[in-house]
Design an enzyme around this catalytic site. Sequence first.
Site, PDB file in Angstrom:
ATOM      1  CG  ASP A   1      -2.091   0.992   1.027  1.00 11.78           C
ATOM      2  OD1 ASP A   1      -2.255   1.092  -0.199  1.00 11.78           O
ATOM      3  OD2 ASP A   1      -2.754   1.125   2.673  1.00 11.78           O
TER       4      ASP A   1
ATOM      5  CG  HIS B   1       0.058   2.399  -9.001  1.00 12.77           C
ATOM      6  ND1 HIS B   1      -0.116   1.780  -7.721  1.00 12.77           N
ATOM      7  CD2 HIS B   1      -1.028   2.685  -9.504  1.00 12.77           C
ATOM      8  CE1 HIS B   1      -1.761   1.923  -7.614  1.00 12.77           C
ATOM      9  NE2 HIS B   1      -2.126   2.872  -8.591  1.00 12.77           N
TER      10      HIS B   1
ATOM     11  CG  LEU C   1       9.189 -17.071  -3.751  1.00  6.38           C
ATOM     12  CD1 LEU C   1       8.731 -17.216  -2.022  1.00  6.38           C
ATOM     13  CD2 LEU C   1       9.791 -15.427  -4.607  1.00  6.38           C
TER      14      LEU C   1
HETATM   15  C1  FPP Z   1      -2.354   0.247  -2.897  1.00  9.53           C
HETATM   16  O1  FPP Z   1      -1.449   1.466  -2.914  1.00  9.53           O
HETATM   17  C2  FPP Z   1      -1.923  -0.330  -4.306  1.00  9.53           C
HETATM   18  C3  FPP Z   1      -2.729  -1.103  -4.893  1.00  9.53           C
HETATM   19  C4  FPP Z   1      -3.922  -0.933  -5.212  1.00  9.53           C
HETATM   20  C5  FPP Z   1      -1.681  -2.167  -5.924  1.00  9.53           C
HETATM   21  C6  FPP Z   1      -0.626  -2.479  -6.010  1.00  9.53           C
HETATM   22  C7  FPP Z   1       0.689  -2.319  -6.920  1.00  9.53           C
HETATM   23  C8  FPP Z   1       1.571  -2.770  -6.932  1.00  9.53           C
HETATM   24  C9  FPP Z   1       2.578  -2.461  -5.924  1.00  9.53           C
HETATM   25  C10 FPP Z   1       2.216  -3.475  -8.779  1.00  9.53           C
HETATM   26  C11 FPP Z   1       2.397  -4.540  -8.669  1.00  9.53           C
HETATM   27  C12 FPP Z   1       2.748  -5.307  -9.630  1.00  9.53           C
HETATM   28  C13 FPP Z   1       3.105  -6.451 -10.025  1.00  9.53           C
HETATM   29  C14 FPP Z   1       3.866  -6.932 -10.245  1.00  9.53           C
HETATM   30  C15 FPP Z   1       0.933  -6.653 -10.172  1.00  9.53           C
HETATM   31  P1  FPP Z   1      -2.125   2.569  -3.064  1.00  9.53           P
HETATM   32  O2  FPP Z   1      -2.567   3.161  -4.968  1.00  9.53           O
HETATM   33  O3  FPP Z   1      -4.053   2.616  -3.228  1.00  9.53           O
HETATM   34  O4  FPP Z   1      -2.220   4.110  -2.395  1.00  9.53           O
HETATM   35  P2  FPP Z   1      -2.375   5.233  -1.850  1.00  9.53           P
HETATM   36  O5  FPP Z   1      -3.481   4.478  -0.664  1.00  9.53           O
HETATM   37  O6  FPP Z   1      -1.476   5.934  -1.359  1.00  9.53           O
HETATM   38  O7  FPP Z   1      -3.087   5.881  -2.546  1.00  9.53           O
END
Ligand code: FPP
Length: 252
Positions: free
Chosen positions: A32, A49, A143
């Site tokens: 997150d 992201h 893994l």
């Molecule tokens: C939450 O942060 C994150 C997500 C919903 C997406 C997570 C995805 C990645 C870390 C990349 C994924 C990679 C692969 C390989 C599939 P947020 O957008 O809610 O952040 P915020 O709370 O600060 O708005």
Amino acid sequence: MSFKLPFIKSKKKPEGDTEIINVPRHVAIIMDGNGRWAKKRGLPRIAGHKEGVDVVQQTVRTASNYNIKILTLFAFSTENWKRPKPEVQFLMKLPKQFLNTYLPELMEKNVRVETIGRFDTLPSQTKEAIQDAKEKTKNNDGLLLNFAINYGGRDEIIQAVKKMTKEIENNQLNIEELDENEFSNYLYTKNLEDPDLLIRTSGERRLSNFLLWQLAYTEFWFTDVLWPDFREEVFIQALKDYENRKRRYGGI
Ligand code: FPP
């Protein structure tokens, strides 16, 4: 389920610099804070992201070096479809980008790719990229990199109940035989042990519908660090903290 398994002390692998005894077998992570990371830098949310993708691979390397068996990463929830369309479209492209870049390294590290969640309703390009990686890595026995994608804990439980009810109606399952072990066979995680350690980044302290059944006896570790800043040192802090946890599973 993991709490029925014997307690196993994993060995420190030579690649991991910090000695860690009692390494968790299964680590689950709520990644997150990508949006906030980007905002702090005056960048669009998607930049967070994008940065987060490379952090996934760094985390895989650490997990593999420390002999963790399963790494489950919350990549997209059943609720994330509510986000603006361009962001959803961007998020859906990430698995393919990740795999295009890192599949050779995953193969070299003997990592197997799997997913949990509603796979069928993902965009076809996302599905194809993931399916290809699952196929190519299926015989790897290092893994297990398990992406929770289009995953919701409540949705998973409802699907399990529906499937189970059908089997009861068809006399394939005797309701008297239903217990916790049997029920867990209807979940996406049917072949997996429950997580030992859950990590959530970005300072939020909630589950957000992640692995509701499976986290019953999991140890939780929260950090204010935003996902794009999640470096090996932070992961190791979590592993060191886990080392000292006393798990009693309701006993004494
Ligand atoms: C939450 O942060 C994150 C997500 C919903 C997406 C997570 C995805 C990645 C870390 C990349 C994924 C990679 C692969 C390989 C599939 P947020 O957008 O809610 O952040 P915020 O709370 O600060 O708005």
